[in-house]
Design an enzyme around this catalytic site. Structure first.
Site, PDB file in Angstrom:
ATOM      1  N   CYS A   1       0.845  -1.188   0.000  1.00  0.00           N
ATOM      2  CA  CYS A   1       0.000   0.000   0.000  1.00  0.00           C
ATOM      3  C   CYS A   1       0.881   1.238   0.000  1.00  0.00           C
ATOM      4  O   CYS A   1       1.934   1.269   0.633  1.00  0.00           O
ATOM      5  CB  CYS A   1      -0.900   0.021   1.232  1.00  0.00           C
ATOM      6  SG  CYS A   1      -2.060  -1.354   1.298  1.00  0.00           S
TER       7      CYS A   1
ATOM      8  N   VAL B   1      32.738   5.113 -12.540  1.00  0.00           N
ATOM      9  CA  VAL B   1      33.917   4.279 -12.794  1.00  0.00           C
ATOM     10  C   VAL B   1      34.524   4.706 -14.122  1.00  0.00           C
ATOM     11  O   VAL B   1      34.116   4.244 -15.198  1.00  0.00           O
ATOM     12  CB  VAL B   1      33.540   2.779 -12.818  1.00  0.00           C
ATOM     13  CG1 VAL B   1      34.794   1.929 -12.998  1.00  0.00           C
ATOM     14  CG2 VAL B   1      32.814   2.396 -11.548  1.00  0.00           C
TER      15      VAL B   1
END
Length: 289
Positions: A127, A270
């Protein structure tokens, strides 16, 4: 038109920067990622129906434009004239949902193809909508537990992955516009690479190929993706039991949160002999002299 992204579009984190084999703590800024629930209202007066159409992960800002574009590109509407209005839902259950739920109302005479409403980009049985709800939904989907005993990597291995990935990207060399996902061994050996115009598709192809070859769980694999690291990519990697995810680009805030929850090592930016470690730095262990 919203002239700029709100301040909530950024998060500030403590990271560990790696230069060569040296690891030092530092601060960093990442783009925020939060779920947006798109609800749809349609039907004649007195018989209006309201349902959740989709939940998509996004950086907050320009949410109404995002919802309108989604409705058009998914074939729910065919023109601006069919759209009566879009606004944030005032009747949300939790404070964190207040600007994460929008409702689009169609004009009364617009016919809706119900099968199209079943095409959800992201669905959850939980929910409400918030980052923790999204992560809990992945846990509830029987996400495998990542190993806590490794693999251990020399920090230098991560530095070498982008060049090895690019060298194996045959399609990228021809088009210059494809994302790639690649699996490596802890020593940096290329195991598998797939390309696609969508980074999520590229990762799905890699995981699918590993599945068909009966490689799963990928407890000893290192994953490199060519773009940024989003929540969805962390989620997919976790489902395949990939303990290390490295990205050429930046991670989002929810990607970092999810990676921490799953016990994953997450590296970003990277490139050029440097990268940031956002969590799980314990897997990076420089060789002893």
């Amino acid at each position: 038109m919203e002239p700029f992204l709100p301040p909530t579009s950024y998060d500030y984190l403590t990271v560990h920067k790696v230069a060569g084999s040296e690891i030092t703590p530092a601060s960093d800024v990442v783009a925020a990622e939060e779920p947006l629930e798109i609800r749809l209202g349609y039907g004649p007066a007195g018989q209006r129906e309201h349902r959740t159409l989709a939940i998509t992960m996004r950086t907050p800002g320009h949410d109404m434009e995002l919802a309108a574009g989604f409705l058009l590109t998914e074939g729910i509407i065919r023109s601006r004239a069919e759209l009566a209005g879009i606004r944030y839902c005032p009747d949300v259950a939790k404070e964190e949902e207040r600007e994460n739920v929008v409702r689009a109302e169609l004009h009364e005479n617009v016919e809706v193809a119900l099968p199209r409403l079943e095409r959800h980009f992201y669905t959850s049985s939980s929910c409400g909508v918030c980052g923790k709800t999204s992560i809990d939904a992945v846990h509830a989907a029987a996400c495998p537990v990542l190993p806590t005993t490794g693999p251990y990597l020399d920090p230098q291995v991560i530095h070498a992955l982008p060049a090895r990935q690019r060298a194996a990207q045959a399609l990228f060399e021809q088009t210059g516009g494809l994302h790639a996902a690649a699996l490596f061994s802890p020593a940096g050996e290329l195991l598998l690479l797939r390309e696609d115009v969508g980074r999520h598709n590229a990762l799905d192809k890699v995981i699918g190929a590993a599945l068909l070859q009966e490689w799963l769980p990928l407890h000893d694999a290192v994953l490199l993706v060519s773009g940024r690291a989003s929540f969805e990519l962390v989620q997919k990697a976790a489902v395949a039991s990939i303990p290390v995810l490295a990205a050429v680009g930046a991670p989002s805030s929810l990607a970092v949160t999810a990676a921490r929850e799953f016990g994953m090592t997450l590296c970003g930016f990277v490139r050029q002999g440097r990268y940031n470690v956002y969590c799980g730095q314990w897997r990076l262990q420089p060789p002893t002299a």
